[in-house]
Design an enzyme around this catalytic site. Structure first.
Site, mmCIF file in Angstrom:
data_model
loop_
_atom_site.group_PDB
_atom_site.id
_atom_site.type_symbol
_atom_site.label_atom_id
_atom_site.label_comp_id
_atom_site.label_asym_id
_atom_site.label_seq_id
_atom_site.Cartn_x
_atom_site.Cartn_y
_atom_site.Cartn_z
ATOM 1 N N HIS A 128 4.676 -4.976 10.780
ATOM 2 C CA HIS A 128 5.052 -4.295 12.026
ATOM 3 C C HIS A 128 5.174 -5.271 13.193
ATOM 4 O O HIS A 128 4.463 -6.282 13.243
ATOM 5 C CB HIS A 128 4.003 -3.236 12.405
ATOM 6 N N HIS A 188 0.847 -1.199 0.000
ATOM 7 C CA HIS A 188 0.000 0.000 0.000
ATOM 8 C C HIS A 188 0.877 1.241 0.000
ATOM 9 O O HIS A 188 2.104 1.142 0.057
ATOM 10 C CB HIS A 188 -1.022 -0.015 1.131
ATOM 11 N N HIS A 208 -7.587 -1.206 5.547
ATOM 12 C CA HIS A 208 -6.584 -0.280 6.089
ATOM 13 C C HIS A 208 -6.462 0.921 5.146
ATOM 14 O O HIS A 208 -6.512 2.075 5.573
ATOM 15 C CB HIS A 208 -5.264 -1.021 6.237
ATOM 16 N N ASP A 220 5.623 4.514 5.300
ATOM 17 C CA ASP A 220 6.463 3.463 5.891
ATOM 18 C C ASP A 220 6.395 2.160 5.079
ATOM 19 O O ASP A 220 6.905 1.119 5.518
ATOM 20 C CB ASP A 220 6.099 3.218 7.368
ATOM 21 N N HIS A 221 5.808 2.232 3.878
ATOM 22 C CA HIS A 221 5.743 1.072 2.972
ATOM 23 C C HIS A 221 6.235 1.408 1.563
ATOM 24 O O HIS A 221 6.766 0.548 0.885
ATOM 25 C CB HIS A 221 4.320 0.516 2.919
ATOM 26 N N HIS A 278 1.278 3.946 2.028
ATOM 27 C CA HIS A 278 1.760 4.701 3.191
ATOM 28 C C HIS A 278 3.291 4.841 3.166
ATOM 29 O O HIS A 278 3.997 3.979 2.651
ATOM 30 C CB HIS A 278 1.317 4.021 4.486
ATOM 31 N N ASP A 310 -0.141 -4.202 6.192
ATOM 32 C CA ASP A 310 -0.846 -3.708 7.383
ATOM 33 C C ASP A 310 -2.290 -4.198 7.432
ATOM 34 O O ASP A 310 -3.141 -3.574 8.052
ATOM 35 C CB ASP A 310 -0.849 -2.169 7.398
#
Ligand code: ZN
Ligand code: FE
Length: 256
Positions: A172, A57, A115, A61-62, A59, A134
């Site tokens: 995570h 996805h 998400h 942090d991805h 975001h 996530d």
């Protein structure tokens, strides 16, 4: 055919990076790009060259390392067709039922909205490995930023179709805090108590709790257990639908 090699490493605050390597084809893929510098370091330590980023996805942090890694390695970026405008540098657009091949190792792509509206997971079924981003965490699931509980419950049910021995590689290390919430809903569950002890031992030794297995998650993860009588009793939802129980579990977690 050699086994798919999976190299896992911690990065950022609590993310996991994953490098997948097919030694026969000499090909390497990174699941997401949480931290470009960490990924380059891990590649160099193994003498691997990055061929693909497989985004779950958009975001930061991805997908935050997409452009830097693409500029430095020339890798191709695979991501959700439905989110092409939000995946930096996307080259290969995929959706439900498509497959991605890393040499002879095949991933089936499933769409798991909830998400985010276009989150996808990569299921290496023959390798018994699922990269779920996530969507699913050990004893938890992703927050519903862009989707409804109905969508997320449908997404999670696609994952639970897999064999119990499937390794669940989530993005995570949230397991210990997720366990505290899970225990508040099923305090008398021996499987949950055992998993929480195992997780405490691993974390005390500085070890990851990921991957989990789907079987462990089905036994301990409250978001996969809306049918549990104990969980339903705690929520006061004995006769509700599974979707309603899932929605209430998610709502309580947001406030936990
Ligand atoms: Zn996310
Ligand atoms: Fe994340």
């Amino acid at each position: 055919m050699s086994a798919l090699q999976i190299h896992q490493f911690a990065c950022l605050d609590d993310n996991y990076g994953y490098l997948l390597h097919d030694p026969d084809a000499g090909l390497t893929a990174s699941i997401d790009s949480p931290d470009a510098a960490a990924i380059e370091r891990e590649l160099a330590a193994r003498g691997w060259k990055l061929d693909y980023i497989l985004n779950t996805h958009h975001h930061a942090d991805h997908a935050g390392g997409n452009l830097a890694l693409k500029a430095r390695t020339g890798c191709s970026i695979v991501g959700a067709r439905a989110d092409a405008e939000r995946i930096p540098g996307i080259d290969v657009l995929v959706g439900e039922g498509d497959s991605f091949a890393l040499g002879k190792h095949n991933a089936r792509i499933i769409e798991t909205p909830g998400h985010t509206r276009a989150h996808i997971c990569y299921l290496f079924e023959a390798d018994r490995a699922a990269f779920v981003g996530d969507t699913l965490f050990s004893m938890g699931c992703g927050r519903l930023f862009e989707g409804t509980p109905t969508q997320m419950w449908a997404s999670l049910q696609k994952i639970t179709q897999l064999p119990d021995e499937t390794r669940i590689y989530c993005a995570h290390e949230y397991t210990q805090s997720n366990g505290r919430f899970a225990l508040s809903l099923e305090p008398d569950s021996p499987a949950l108590q055992a998993r929480i002890r195992e997780v405490a031992t691993l974390r005390a030794a500085g070890q990851p709790t990921v991957p989990s297995t789907l079987g462990t998650e089905k036994a301990t993860n409250p978001f996969l257990r809306p049918a549990s009588p104990e969980l339903r009793a705690r929520l006061g939802l004995a006769t509700a639908t599974d979707t309603e129980v899932f929605a209430e579990t998610r709502r309580r977690k947001d406030q936990f």
